[in-house]
Scaffold this motif. Structure first.
Motif, mmCIF file in Angstrom:
data_model
loop_
_atom_site.group_PDB
_atom_site.id
_atom_site.type_symbol
_atom_site.label_atom_id
_atom_site.label_comp_id
_atom_site.label_asym_id
_atom_site.label_seq_id
_atom_site.Cartn_x
_atom_site.Cartn_y
_atom_site.Cartn_z
ATOM 1 N N GLU A 199 4.842 -5.307 11.688
ATOM 2 C CA GLU A 199 5.775 -6.134 10.912
ATOM 3 C C GLU A 199 5.139 -6.569 9.596
ATOM 4 O O GLU A 199 5.771 -6.492 8.533
ATOM 5 N N TYR A 200 3.889 -7.021 9.673
ATOM 6 C CA TYR A 200 3.204 -7.479 8.462
ATOM 7 C C TYR A 200 2.905 -6.327 7.510
ATOM 8 O O TYR A 200 2.997 -6.481 6.299
ATOM 9 N N LEU A 201 2.548 -5.161 8.047
ATOM 10 C CA LEU A 201 2.300 -3.995 7.196
ATOM 11 C C LEU A 201 3.585 -3.560 6.494
ATOM 12 O O LEU A 201 3.568 -3.216 5.304
ATOM 13 N N ASN A 202 4.694 -3.590 7.208
ATOM 14 C CA ASN A 202 5.987 -3.257 6.602
ATOM 15 C C ASN A 202 6.362 -4.261 5.521
ATOM 16 O O ASN A 202 6.888 -3.887 4.465
ATOM 17 N N LEU A 203 6.088 -5.523 5.780
ATOM 18 C CA LEU A 203 6.371 -6.561 4.794
ATOM 19 C C LEU A 203 5.519 -6.346 3.544
ATOM 20 O O LEU A 203 6.025 -6.456 2.417
ATOM 21 N N LEU A 204 4.253 -6.022 3.731
ATOM 22 C CA LEU A 204 3.375 -5.759 2.594
ATOM 23 C C LEU A 204 3.885 -4.574 1.777
ATOM 24 O O LEU A 204 3.916 -4.633 0.546
ATOM 25 N N ALA A 205 4.301 -3.520 2.443
ATOM 26 C CA ALA A 205 4.835 -2.350 1.755
ATOM 27 C C ALA A 205 6.095 -2.730 0.965
ATOM 28 O O ALA A 205 6.287 -2.292 -0.175
ATOM 29 N N HIS A 206 6.932 -3.552 1.563
ATOM 30 C CA HIS A 206 8.162 -3.994 0.905
ATOM 31 C C HIS A 206 7.841 -4.829 -0.336
ATOM 32 O O HIS A 206 8.435 -4.633 -1.399
ATOM 33 N N VAL A 207 6.900 -5.735 -0.206
ATOM 34 C CA VAL A 207 6.502 -6.588 -1.337
ATOM 35 C C VAL A 207 5.888 -5.738 -2.453
ATOM 36 O O VAL A 207 6.211 -5.919 -3.626
ATOM 37 N N ALA A 208 5.041 -4.797 -2.075
ATOM 38 C CA ALA A 208 4.404 -3.941 -3.076
ATOM 39 C C ALA A 208 5.445 -3.081 -3.793
ATOM 40 O O ALA A 208 5.348 -2.860 -5.006
ATOM 41 N N GLU A 209 6.436 -2.628 -3.049
ATOM 42 C CA GLU A 209 7.501 -1.817 -3.642
ATOM 43 C C GLU A 209 8.310 -2.629 -4.648
ATOM 44 O O GLU A 209 8.693 -2.132 -5.702
ATOM 45 N N LYS A 210 8.557 -3.886 -4.325
ATOM 46 C CA LYS A 210 9.340 -4.762 -5.223
ATOM 47 C C LYS A 210 8.576 -5.039 -6.513
ATOM 48 O O LYS A 210 9.187 -5.231 -7.557
ATOM 49 N N LYS A 211 7.228 -5.082 -6.436
ATOM 50 C CA LYS A 211 6.420 -5.373 -7.618
ATOM 51 C C LYS A 211 6.422 -4.225 -8.606
ATOM 52 O O LYS A 211 6.208 -4.427 -9.784
ATOM 53 N N GLU A 212 6.645 -3.011 -8.125
ATOM 54 C CA GLU A 212 6.588 -1.839 -9.016
ATOM 55 C C GLU A 212 7.786 -1.717 -9.881
ATOM 56 O O GLU A 212 8.707 -2.151 -10.083
#
Length: 51
Positions: free
Chosen positions: A38-51
């Motif tokens: 769950e946390y890894l998916n959240l991190l990926a989602h946050v990183a995607e939003k930053k790009e």
């Protein structure tokens, strides 16, 4: 985001400990693994939003 990375590292360590103590298919290890996912998916989602 730094807090999330620290949390992920903590769950990685916890997962390794649970696997060593209870086995990879134990309820304890699976529960921790799911939370880590769950946390890894959240991190990926946050990183995607930053790009």
């Amino acid at each position: 985001m730094t807090y999330l990375i620290i949390l992920i590292e903590q769950y990685k360590k916890e997962l390794a400990e649970r696997v060593a103590k209870y086995g990879i298919t134990s309820d304890e290890a699976v529960e921790c693994s799911q939370k880590l996912d769950e946390y890894l998916n959240l991190l990926a989602h946050v990183a995607e939003k930053k790009e």
